[in-house]
Write an enzyme that holds these catalytic residues in place. Structure first.
Site, PDB file in Angstrom:
ATOM      1  N   HIS A 159       5.290  -7.530   8.347  1.00 30.03           N
ATOM      2  CA  HIS A 159       5.911  -6.213   8.426  1.00 30.03           C
ATOM      3  C   HIS A 159       6.449  -6.086   9.842  1.00 30.03           C
ATOM      4  CE1 HIS A 159       6.870  -2.081   7.729  1.00 30.03           C
ATOM      5  NE2 HIS A 159       6.047  -1.654   8.675  1.00 30.03           N
TER       6      HIS A 159
ATOM      7  N   ASP B 161       8.069  -3.862  12.398  1.00 24.61           N
ATOM      8  CA  ASP B 161       8.538  -2.662  13.081  1.00 24.61           C
ATOM      9  C   ASP B 161       9.356  -3.120  14.288  1.00 24.61           C
ATOM     10  OD1 ASP B 161       7.136  -0.708  11.468  1.00 24.61           O
ATOM     11  OD2 ASP B 161       5.306  -1.431  12.409  1.00 24.61           O
TER      12      ASP B 161
ATOM     13  N   ASP C 236       6.042   1.057   4.045  1.00 24.09           N
ATOM     14  CA  ASP C 236       5.395   1.964   4.992  1.00 24.09           C
ATOM     15  C   ASP C 236       6.128   3.276   5.185  1.00 24.09           C
ATOM     16  OD1 ASP C 236       3.204   2.451   6.598  1.00 24.09           O
ATOM     17  OD2 ASP C 236       4.099   1.616   8.405  1.00 24.09           O
TER      18      ASP C 236
ATOM     19  N   HIS D 294      11.308   3.795   9.682  1.00 19.86           N
ATOM     20  CA  HIS D 294      10.365   4.899   9.482  1.00 19.86           C
ATOM     21  C   HIS D 294       9.681   5.361  10.759  1.00 19.86           C
ATOM     22  CE1 HIS D 294       8.334   1.066   8.805  1.00 19.86           C
ATOM     23  NE2 HIS D 294       7.224   1.629   9.231  1.00 19.86           N
TER      24      HIS D 294
END
Length: 870
Positions: A12, A14, A124, A335
């Site tokens: 994941h 970010d 997420d 997000h």
């Protein structure tokens, strides 16, 4: 007990969070080399999921372009799984076009490499919009994965189900009930492995509808787990009867889709029972969220339609320049970035991207206006004043703009020589060097004067009208209205109370609304994820404030300036002690135009206090059970109070289910009348007060920590990490743009018109940047097209990415079916999916119908090529 465990390698990613995108990129270079090498060298390591976002590829190839061929080979072999998004989007406070472009640019980015992952992968995002089924289906995607927002009270206690949207949209959903990271850093030591898996397997088994469960093997910025095959062998040894398989998400979907009796769910998913959705994150760093709203509206409501008008007149449609703008803000739509639950360093980077995107947008808007007006002939003189309407229906009303000239007096005349009256609202001298450095270079220092003018105008749909600025001795000027201490037009009478609030009388039915724009201030003991007051809060309002105001009445609009000083506690300790040793100073500029049903508000707040939340209250004195607001491509009705408020503590919810919600451009009560709130900035509201008769809009909230533990409304661990973020205390000046309307029946149209102002261009003999004379000629007045139903909302108008058609996208946010006929110079060639893929067959007689919450994209072609396109 599920017998088959599917282990899917992924990370994941970010791009930024408490760390910057630059630090993340360094880790990406390291981790990607390990991934590529393993995929190339290990035939038993079948695939790796690149987090569903092509921005990861873009970042990597920006510094490692030499590895592009390796990536292409692995994608075409089905081993490196990319797309479908550009970034992992937020779904709640970004517009519908933003989500579409995220998918569209993700698709276009994937095409040179090979196939993209056909799963709406959102592991997420802080809640799921009700419009996601239609959006994903519009890109040919029928599968979806996410983590946050569901519970059994929505219709299923299973982790696989069907999610239905409006317009027959359907998704097969594979929920991640424990998140995307349960398979991170799995140990091979048997007892340690059992300690981990014993927590997960019962939950996965209970939710499964088949004999197959999913174990994602990855985490935030996590390098691939080199010993994953040893871990899988140990899982099989620890749990006899279960087998493991290293593979991809699609393999589990194939099994789930064999089940004919999956539960069906509808609506949005914003439940915080099992996982946090952070409902009040919509007001964190309100300055950045306001910038996003403003820029989204400029792109979709003005720039793209204006570029389409220019294209229809023979000018180039600059896809590359527009894509560069979109990608700049889409990086901010990830997000965490859009949530603004980040470090101060990251928020500075987000602000810089918004600045760059807005500067690009403003300059490209100016460029298209100039290209169109420069191509008009000079039969009536070179100086011109042109007003552009970028909505697909005619508009009449007050137009404001500026004329810069050296003329002592000037008239505005149409092409038939008729003089058009106007009023001068303000004037000031402009240095000649700002207009054109060349005239100064040759010694011509005579100053220019900028006149801010207002005029009434009838404008054609999706087009423009031009007046000629010509010297005269006595122009026809409109006289200002007689002085009065109120604002008034044919729809409203507005007075200003000594405390700074408004008393609004709706002249159409006589309803009087008191205490409008009362300011509320309360504590915020939360963090960047969630608002959370002190258990014993001390809430203040401006009801006893002493405000000053002035009213200026022009011929075509009235203005009021309200100055309000609100003493508030400087911090939480002062609030506990009930001491007001801080302050917020407000300037509220109210504008009421002739013939307008909107009351425009320009609000400036100078905050000098910590840890508090500031809201504007709009009391309606009308009981409400629900709110009605817009979401992407439609509207949504939500309860004013969530019944789970009675049980959330006993049921150990992850967060309290306060009825704080996002909206995109408007919010109203379900009473059918009353004042509605329109926004071109902040997007968070709550219905409050007796019988939920008041709309509370959050202006801003101030906190000093990224994450914090044991909040009053969110008990337990911190979200994120405990990091100081002093810039999130929002000290200093912020500006917000809101409006009010009592036209409940046309609130979506009022919101669209508010966020789509008429823009103007003043052509004069000088320009700082020179362009060669255009080869084409443009008319003085022009209309590209028209829809004969203003209850349909235009989402945008643009040129298709690959082809020569124009695309008009509109949706129906009303409660009834709407139809419209399309007229104008361009022919209706047919319809396209949201991903711009043409749909077969023409539309009959140029007429379209849309059921509530339906979106349609129309393909338009030049008249001379219409037959070949049908």
């Amino acid at each position: 007990m599920a017998s088959q465990i599917h282990v899917v390698p992924h990370f994941h990613w970010d791009r930024e969070w408490y760390f910057t995108a630059e630090e993340s990129k360094i880790l990406l270079v390291n981790d990607m080399e390990e991934v590529l090498t393993r995929l190339e060298q290990d035939p038993d390591y079948p695939c790796f999921v690149l987090d569903g976002q092509t921005a990861v590829l873009e970042d990597y190839l920006s510094v490692c372009p030499e590895n592009r061929a390796r990536i292409e080979a692995l994608v075409r072999a089905g081993k490196l799984i990319i797309g479908p998004w550009y970034t992992q989007t937020d779904e709640m406070v970004v517009g519908g076009e933003s989500i579409l472009r995220n998918l569209l640019y993700g698709k276009l980015d994937c095409e040179p490499f090979g196939d993209r992952m056909m799963i709406g992968y959102l592991p997420d995002s802080f809640g799921q919009t009700a419009r996601l089924p239609q959006i994903l289906n519009g890109f040919g995607i029928t599968r979806c994965m996410f983590w946050r927002g569901t519970s059994e009270r929505m219709g299923s206690d299973k982790t696989e189900f069907i999610w239905e949207g409006d317009d027959h949209a359907r998704l097969t959903v594979q929920l991640l009930p424990l998140g995307y990271a349960i398979g991170k850093y799995l140990p091979t030591e048997p007892q340690a492995l059992r300690d981990r898996m014993d927590k997960y397997l019962p939950v996965l088994d209970r939710g499964a509808t088949t004999d197959h469960i999913l174990l994602p093997n990855g985490h935030d910025q996590m390098p691939l787990q080199k010993n994953i095959t040893e871990v899988m062998k140990q899982i099989e040894a620890c749990y006899p009867g279960r087998t493991t398989r290293l593979g991809r998400y699609e393999e589990v979907f194939e099994e789930v889709e064999k089940n004919p009796s999956l539960d069906t769910l509808r609506g949005e998913f914003l439940d915080g029972k099992y996982m946090r959705v952070h409902r009040s994150i919509y007001s964190t760093r309100a300055d950045l969220k306001s910038a996003n709203t403003r820029i989204e509206n400029k792109i979709t409501n003005i720039l793209e339609p204006l570029a389409s008008i220019a294209y229809s007149l023979g000018f180039e449609y600059h896809h590359g320049l527009i894509e560069a703008i979109w990608k700049e803000i889409l990086k901010n739509h990830a997000h965490d970035s859009m949530g603004c639950c980040c470090s101060d360093k990251v928020h500075r980077a987000i602000a810089d991207r918004f600045f760059l995107a807005e500067e690009r947008t403003d300059r490209l808007i100016d460029f298209y206006k100039r290209k169109i007006v420069d191509a008009m002939d000079m039969e009536h003189g070179l100086d011109k004043f042109t007003a552009f309407n970028t909505l697909p229906y005619p508009r009449s009303g007050v137009v404001t703009g500026s004329v810069i000239t050296r003329m002592k007096q000037f008239a505005l005349r149409d092409e038939d020589g008729r003089e058009h009256p106007y009023e001068i609202r303000h004037s000031e001298v402009v240095d000649a060097g700002l207009i054109d450095r060349q005239i100064v270079h040759y010694g011509n220092y005579a100053p220019f004067v900028r006149y801010d003018i207002a005029m009434e105008a009838d404008l054609p749909s999706m087009g423009y009208r031009t007046w000629f600025v010509q010297p005269c001795e006595a122009p026809v000027l409109l006289e200002p209205a007689a002085p009065a201490d109120c604002l008034e037009n044919e729809y409203y009478h507005i007075t200003i109370v000594p405390n700074g609030t408004l008393t609004v009388t709706d002249k159409t039915d006589g309803t009087v609304y008191d205490n409008v724009l009362l300011v509320e201030d309360g504590s915020d003991d939360g963090d960047e994820y969630d608002y959370s007051p002190l258990p014993e809060d001390w809430v203040l309002t401006s009801v006893d404030a002493a405000a000053q105001h002035t009213v200026t009445r022009h011929a075509l609009l009235d203005e009021a300036a309200i100055a309000l000083h609100l003493p508030v506690p400087a911090n939480l300790d002062s609030r506990r002690a009930k001491v007001c040793d801080g302050a917020v100073d407000f300037t509220i500029h109210v504008v009421l135009r002739a013939h307008s049903r909107n009351i425009e508000l320009h609000i400036t707040a100078d905050n000098q206090a910590d840890d508090h939340r500031v809201r504007l209250l709009i009391p309606n004195r009308l009981a409400a059970r629900c709110s009605v607001s817009d979401n992407q491509f439609g509207s949504i009705t939500r309860a004013a109070r969530d019944d789970a408020m009675d049980v959330w503590e006993a049921e150990h919810w992850s967060e309290r289910p306060d009825a704080i919600y996002p909206f995109l451009s408007y919010v109203a009560q379900d009473s059918g009348k009353g004042l509605c709130v329109l926004t071109n900035s902040v997007r968070e509201y709550e219905l409050v007060g007796e019988e939920y008769s008041t709309i509370a809009v959050t202006l801003f909230r101030c906190v000093g920590l990224l994450g914090k533990e044991e909040l009053y409304r969110r008990p337990g661990r911190p979200s994120g990490i405990r990091m100081k973020t002093p810039a999130s205390q929002m000290h200093g000046v912020q500006t917000y743009e809101l409006a009010l309307t009592a036209d409940r029946a046309h609130v979506q149209q009022m919101a669209k018109e508010y966020t789509t102002p008429v823009v103007t261009y003043n052509k004069m003999p000088y320009n700082a940047m020179k362009l060669n004379t255009p080869t084409q000629s443009t008319p003085y007045t022009y209309s590209l097209l028209a829809l004969d139903n203003d209850q349909l909302t235009m989402s945008t108008m643009k040129k298709e990415e690959q082809g020569n058609h124009l695309l008009l996208r509109c949706y129906n946010s009303t409660a009834a079916e709407q139809s419209a006929a399309l007229t104008g110079g361009w022919a209706l060639a047919g319809e396209a999916q949201l991903d711009e893929t043409p749909l077969p067959g023409p539309l009959p007689e140029g007429r379209i119908s849309l059921v509530p919450n339906q979106t349609r994209t129309l393909r338009l072609t030049r008249p001379q090529t219409a037959c070949s396109d049908l």
